[in-house]
Enzyme design. Sequence first.
Site, PDB file in Angstrom:
ATOM      1  N   THR A 144       0.813  -1.215   0.000  1.00 53.66           N
ATOM      2  CA  THR A 144       0.000   0.000   0.000  1.00 53.66           C
ATOM      3  C   THR A 144       0.851   1.271   0.000  1.00 53.66           C
ATOM      4  O   THR A 144       1.903   1.333   0.639  1.00 53.66           O
ATOM      5  CB  THR A 144      -0.922  -0.011   1.232  1.00 53.66           C
ATOM      6  OG1 THR A 144      -1.754  -1.167   1.142  1.00 53.66           O
ATOM      7  CG2 THR A 144      -1.793   1.230   1.303  1.00 53.66           C
ATOM      8  N   PRO A 146       0.439   5.854  -0.153  1.00 54.34           N
ATOM      9  CA  PRO A 146      -0.539   6.926   0.093  1.00 54.34           C
ATOM     10  C   PRO A 146      -1.500   7.094  -1.089  1.00 54.34           C
ATOM     11  O   PRO A 146      -2.676   7.369  -0.896  1.00 54.34           O
ATOM     12  CB  PRO A 146       0.336   8.168   0.291  1.00 54.34           C
ATOM     13  CG  PRO A 146       1.643   7.629   0.773  1.00 54.34           C
ATOM     14  CD  PRO A 146       1.825   6.297   0.117  1.00 54.34           C
ATOM     15  N   ALA A 148      -2.117   4.636  -3.481  1.00 57.87           N
ATOM     16  CA  ALA A 148      -2.556   3.359  -4.040  1.00 57.87           C
ATOM     17  C   ALA A 148      -2.892   2.394  -2.913  1.00 57.87           C
ATOM     18  O   ALA A 148      -2.020   1.808  -2.294  1.00 57.87           O
ATOM     19  CB  ALA A 148      -1.473   2.757  -4.943  1.00 57.87           C
ATOM     20  N   GLY A 149      -4.181   2.292  -2.646  1.00 54.30           N
ATOM     21  CA  GLY A 149      -4.636   1.375  -1.606  1.00 54.30           C
ATOM     22  C   GLY A 149      -5.211   0.135  -2.242  1.00 54.30           C
ATOM     23  O   GLY A 149      -4.488  -0.787  -2.617  1.00 54.30           O
ATOM     24  N   ILE A 175       1.923  -0.292   6.963  1.00 58.80           N
ATOM     25  CA  ILE A 175       2.605  -1.586   6.881  1.00 58.80           C
ATOM     26  C   ILE A 175       2.699  -2.214   8.275  1.00 58.80           C
ATOM     27  O   ILE A 175       3.408  -1.697   9.151  1.00 58.80           O
ATOM     28  CB  ILE A 175       4.024  -1.437   6.273  1.00 58.80           C
ATOM     29  CG1 ILE A 175       3.965  -0.614   4.969  1.00 58.80           C
ATOM     30  CG2 ILE A 175       4.652  -2.812   6.057  1.00 58.80           C
ATOM     31  CD1 ILE A 175       3.000  -1.135   3.924  1.00 58.80           C
ATOM     32  N   ASP A 263      -5.021 -15.194  -1.633  1.00 55.05           N
ATOM     33  CA  ASP A 263      -5.889 -16.370  -1.631  1.00 55.05           C
ATOM     34  C   ASP A 263      -5.684 -17.231  -0.391  1.00 55.05           C
ATOM     35  O   ASP A 263      -6.599 -17.878   0.082  1.00 55.05           O
ATOM     36  CB  ASP A 263      -5.654 -17.229  -2.882  1.00 55.05           C
ATOM     37  CG  ASP A 263      -6.093 -16.496  -4.140  1.00 55.05           C
ATOM     38  OD1 ASP A 263      -6.749 -15.451  -4.008  1.00 55.05           O
ATOM     39  OD2 ASP A 263      -5.760 -16.975  -5.233  1.00 55.05           O
ATOM     40  N   GLU A 388      -6.342  -6.363   3.902  1.00 56.18           N
ATOM     41  CA  GLU A 388      -6.407  -7.583   3.075  1.00 56.18           C
ATOM     42  C   GLU A 388      -7.502  -7.492   2.028  1.00 56.18           C
ATOM     43  O   GLU A 388      -8.058  -8.493   1.599  1.00 56.18           O
ATOM     44  CB  GLU A 388      -6.656  -8.826   3.944  1.00 56.18           C
ATOM     45  CG  GLU A 388      -5.522  -9.188   4.853  1.00 56.18           C
ATOM     46  CD  GLU A 388      -4.439  -9.958   4.123  1.00 56.18           C
ATOM     47  OE1 GLU A 388      -3.307  -9.462   4.119  1.00 56.18           O
ATOM     48  OE2 GLU A 388      -4.717 -11.018   3.564  1.00 56.18           O
TER      49      GLU A 388
END
Lengths: 409, 404
Positions: A144, A146, A148-149, A175, A263, A388
Amino acid sequence: MTIEFQLTARQQETREAIRGLAKNVIRPQSLSWDRNSGIPEEFLLKLTMLASSMGSGLALTQGVRGAGEDGPKDPTKKSTAHVNTSIASEEMAWGDAALPLCLPGPGLGGPPVRASGTTEQKERFFGIFKDYSNGLRWGAYALTEPGAGSDVAGIRTSCRKDGKHWVLNGRKCYITNGAKASWNVVFATIDPALGRAGHRAFVVEKGTPGFSVGRLEEKMGLRASETAELVFEECRVPEENLLGGEERYVSKEGFMTAMKTFDSTRPLVASMAIGIGRAAYEYARDFVKENYSLARHTPRYAQIAERLARTGRGLEAARAVTWRAAWLADEGKENAKEASICKAMAGQAAIRACIEAIEICGAEGTISEDHQLLEKWFRDIKVYDIFEGTGQIQRIVISKRLLTDLKSF
Amino acid sequence: MISFDPSEDQKLMQQSAEQFAKVLLRPKMRELEKARGVPEDVRRQAHELGLGLVALPEAVGGAGLGMTTAVLLEEEIAWGDPAAAFGFGGPGAMGFALLELATTEQAKALLEPFTADGGHARFGAVAWGEKKSPEGRDGLATVATKEAAGWKLDGEKAYVTSADRADTFVVFAQVDPSKGWEGVGAFVVKKGTPGLTVKERKTTLGLDIASFGGLTLDGVKVTDGDRLAGGKDFLGSTIRFFAKQALLVAARAVGLSRAAFETTRDYCDARRAFGKPIGHFQAVAFTLADRAMDVEAARALVWRAAWAWDGGVGENEALKRTGWAVSFALEAAMRCGDDGVQLHGGSGFVRDYPVEKFMRDAKQLQLCALTAEQADQLAAAIELGRPVDPALVLPSPTSQNTFI
């Protein structure tokens, strides 16, 4: 096979052992860990030693051990690693929501290294977790940013080759264990215009020149878990730390490395959410048993019973689909849709449980001197529908597997 | 060891039920609805598949395959047509009523005709429901009065599935009015007994293949041997009967949910608007994703509850899991039916598409055996360690009436 919901004797033993530990040792310390924003290392060390003495079935030593391993190649050899981990995670999170995230080990960094790392890399990066006598160690997963989440394809942290090094520039945020980690799996791009094909994953070790830790976040909940910002300024990463080696990135593999992690970790995170939801549900149920006059003519009885049943069945539904997703992984079968289903359901069911628990206890439920755990769970659980992959992202994953040719919205 | 994999035998049975549903039931769904019943040839085939007596133990003439097998087959059949199982011949709810409330000898004798040749032409029924509660006490308004030789039954029964088709009824009546729900008994009444009148069949919102009706009992005389004399805890057995029947209904709800979801998903794949399939709009896709979750979760809960009955984990555990499974599956089916019509838009509202039937059937299913609310009360009582309150759990005019 046959349809079966009976745990094996070993799974039951393990569950009972963690349940006892959660009730008698973990839960009593939960509030102080929350207030002090951390779990003492001596305790984590003791827990780790206890876990290894009880055997790997406890699934404690590496936090997410088992999860992320490739499915068994031989279909006659079934594994139970994912189901085991789900069972263990639920019990531990029941004791304390932050504890499963604080355990030493590779953490979420484990699955990508396991899935994509070269043999040499696996030995090198997992080797440090074999012996904690010189102190505990963690791994972490830094994706992640700032900007791009959920849209992980949009990461901007850049990487360029310079001799025998890669040079990284950019910032990562939120993180888990990022500051204390011995290494972070860091995703960067050679050219944002290339999209996923431009992604590269690096194992960035603590002390690498140009790598520093920014701020540690103050959060609504899970306050005992460290959430760090990572800063890369002309950070020089040796080329042998490029996960999987250069040839790994001829195709779109880079991005798949990021996604592959989920997954196997989603059922695990779903189980933690269920553990927290169950803690709140049981608290409310016991509160009702002790504090309400429950004669039938009290109209409130049927209402409260209805609320409890809705909460209980929501958690049970989430657990059932979570076990199914974990079981599919153990069987070596495709489970991306099921993993997203369980994550989405568990996050919501557990949030519901924590909200309802307070509601059921009435005004009493919000008084934090008396019912500190209730208000703590309410704060802790929210992020389980966010990290997640948010509930919305899970629905995108599910949608793509339901509809024909749906690439994006 | 956790496993979601049916056994080889179960898979074979599941496949034949699936085939039956696909080839016979689904294509004929509208035809059967118009006819308001299942034609003889289809009933015969269902009979040959052994549906209806799957879960009953061999001791009473059943197949002895357990609840798990039963729910697997019920889902497949309901996928073909959610109403079909209500129109097949067989003992219907009477199967579990006899299993739980009768002696083994009684049950065996009464179920035997359903397993024999021509069993598909016979129906059994349970007369539990009533339109009005008795004045001033708990329990049923229909009364059984002890006479020198046997019993005399008086009262009005409603919401009886297969009332006008059945040749044998299990009629519930108040034996001891002073004991409320604890004072209820059950009696076998044969069609044609003097004083028994079968009332006119009702037309219903959904599941109209089933024949829902009522009975009038006016001095109906039965022998002592006609009183069901199974276990000592009659109320507990009654609750178990309702729970097991409700779990079968829940399995049908899963089949309905899957049918509604799948037809809607296919429609959203094919139907285009604004230059792309409507499924490629997030509002539509997310709704589909939510319903897919409903199907998965409802099925898993139903399986686990069925397994609890078969797996010997104790009655309370089985009752609790049944409560959870029933309420979840019934509500999920309603959501799948409702969203199914919604995503079809205007087309969903017309009968060219199957989905409006699924929605009507879903609402009707929610009112069969136990409602979601009753099932929730059952689960909650066990979770709270309290006795199950029949006034909250059993269908009645004061809790909610259901079709049995």
